[in-house]
Design a protein around this motif. Sequence first.
Motif, short mmCIF file in Angstrom:
data_model
loop_
_atom_site.label_atom_id
_atom_site.label_comp_id
_atom_site.label_asym_id
_atom_site.label_seq_id
_atom_site.Cartn_x
_atom_site.Cartn_y
_atom_site.Cartn_z
N GLN A 151 0.87 -1.05 -0.05
CA GLN A 151 -0.03 0.04 0.18
C GLN A 151 1.06 0.94 0.02
OE1 GLN A 151 -2.76 -0.46 3.40
NE2 GLN A 151 -4.21 -1.79 2.23
N ALA A 152 2.27 1.07 0.28
CA ALA A 152 2.88 2.31 0.56
C ALA A 152 4.38 1.98 0.39
CB ALA A 152 2.95 3.03 1.81
N MET A 153 5.22 2.89 -0.09
CA MET A 153 6.69 2.59 -0.17
C MET A 153 7.29 2.14 1.26
SD MET A 153 8.21 2.73 -2.88
CE MET A 153 10.02 2.66 -2.51
N PHE A 154 6.44 2.61 2.40
CA PHE A 154 6.97 2.42 3.74
C PHE A 154 7.23 0.85 3.97
CE2 PHE A 154 6.67 1.44 8.08
CZ PHE A 154 7.00 2.36 8.70
N GLU A 155 6.69 -0.02 3.53
CA GLU A 155 6.78 -1.31 3.73
C GLU A 155 8.15 -1.96 2.90
OE1 GLU A 155 3.14 -1.31 1.03
OE2 GLU A 155 3.70 -0.38 2.92
N THR A 156 8.55 -1.30 1.92
CA THR A 156 9.73 -1.46 1.12
C THR A 156 10.92 -1.46 1.93
OG1 THR A 156 8.56 -0.61 -1.05
CG2 THR A 156 10.96 -1.29 -1.22
N PHE A 157 11.07 -0.25 2.77
CA PHE A 157 12.00 0.01 3.62
C PHE A 157 11.95 -0.82 4.96
CE2 PHE A 157 11.87 3.74 1.50
CZ PHE A 157 13.22 4.42 1.17
N GLU A 158 10.71 -1.02 5.39
CA GLU A 158 10.47 -1.54 6.50
C GLU A 158 10.78 -3.37 6.54
OE1 GLU A 158 10.09 -1.78 10.82
OE2 GLU A 158 10.02 0.00 9.41
N MET A 159 10.66 -3.98 5.39
CA MET A 159 10.92 -5.24 5.47
C MET A 159 12.14 -5.59 5.38
SD MET A 159 7.85 -7.15 5.29
CE MET A 159 8.05 -8.53 4.24
N VAL A 160 13.01 -4.71 4.85
CA VAL A 160 14.54 -4.92 5.01
C VAL A 160 14.96 -4.49 6.54
CG1 VAL A 160 16.72 -3.68 4.19
CG2 VAL A 160 14.94 -3.65 2.60
N ALA A 161 14.47 -3.89 7.41
CA ALA A 161 14.79 -3.79 8.65
C ALA A 161 14.42 -4.94 9.43
CB ALA A 161 14.23 -2.47 9.04
N LEU A 162 13.28 -5.27 9.19
CA LEU A 162 12.44 -6.30 9.68
C LEU A 162 13.14 -7.73 9.71
CD1 LEU A 162 8.76 -5.64 9.81
CD2 LEU A 162 10.17 -5.50 11.69
N LEU A 163 13.59 -7.81 8.31
CA LEU A 163 14.27 -9.28 8.07
C LEU A 163 15.76 -9.40 7.93
CD1 LEU A 163 11.34 -10.17 5.39
CD2 LEU A 163 11.55 -10.77 7.69
#
Length: 230
Positions: free
Chosen positions: A76-88
């Motif tokens: 839904q947003a560019m937000f998860e593109t960044f956050e998935m890198v940090a989470l995983l």
Amino acid sequence: MNRLRTWVFMAAFFGGSVPIVLMAPVMAMFGTGPLRRWVVFWTRYHRFCARWFMGVRVVVSGTIPTTPALYVGKHQAMFETFEMVALLDAPVIVLKKELANIPVWGWAAERYGMIVVDRDGSAAALRTMMRAGQAAAATGRSVVIFPEGTRVKPGEQPELKPGFVGLYRALKLPLVPVAIDSGVVWPKHGLKSPGVIRFAFQEVIPPGVGREEIVARVHAAINVLDVAAT
């Protein structure tokens, strides 16, 4: 107030990103390991700016596997593109080709190991994606793909692009659907808002599930937060 928050976030994040991105080629000179850690640092800087300038908190539910997997997420947003890198912790992410054309960043993204694909869905593009995915998985890294193909608004549940099925078959890794509701506070266009963005990691799907079943299960799983909100 949201307009001010958005401006402050953009000034802080994009202003800070300029030296971070320009340093990427320097980090790459020391090998892919330092470059990956540098990219993770950048995504955590994005999280910091979102938290303290926009008032956005991330809430994670479900279990994240400790071994490599194929993560298939709502987009839904560019937000998860960044956050998935940090989470995983530095997974490989399938990106549209347009992002790889950004000067310096595109070069760094490919060195990091991002899988760059055309969105036309041609057979050649799919084969390229699968070969790149296999190479990434062979190094023990997880792979992330957003099968809707582009960002969608909250409540929209389009059919999934077929590429993720080919990737699932080629990698022979467990598949983890991820429901994300970032668009509620982080819309594709317009002002961002303070609030909570949820990342709900769903039940792991083992390798070997048939095409129709995997498409149906993934489509249902990544949309559970949309269903819960209605």
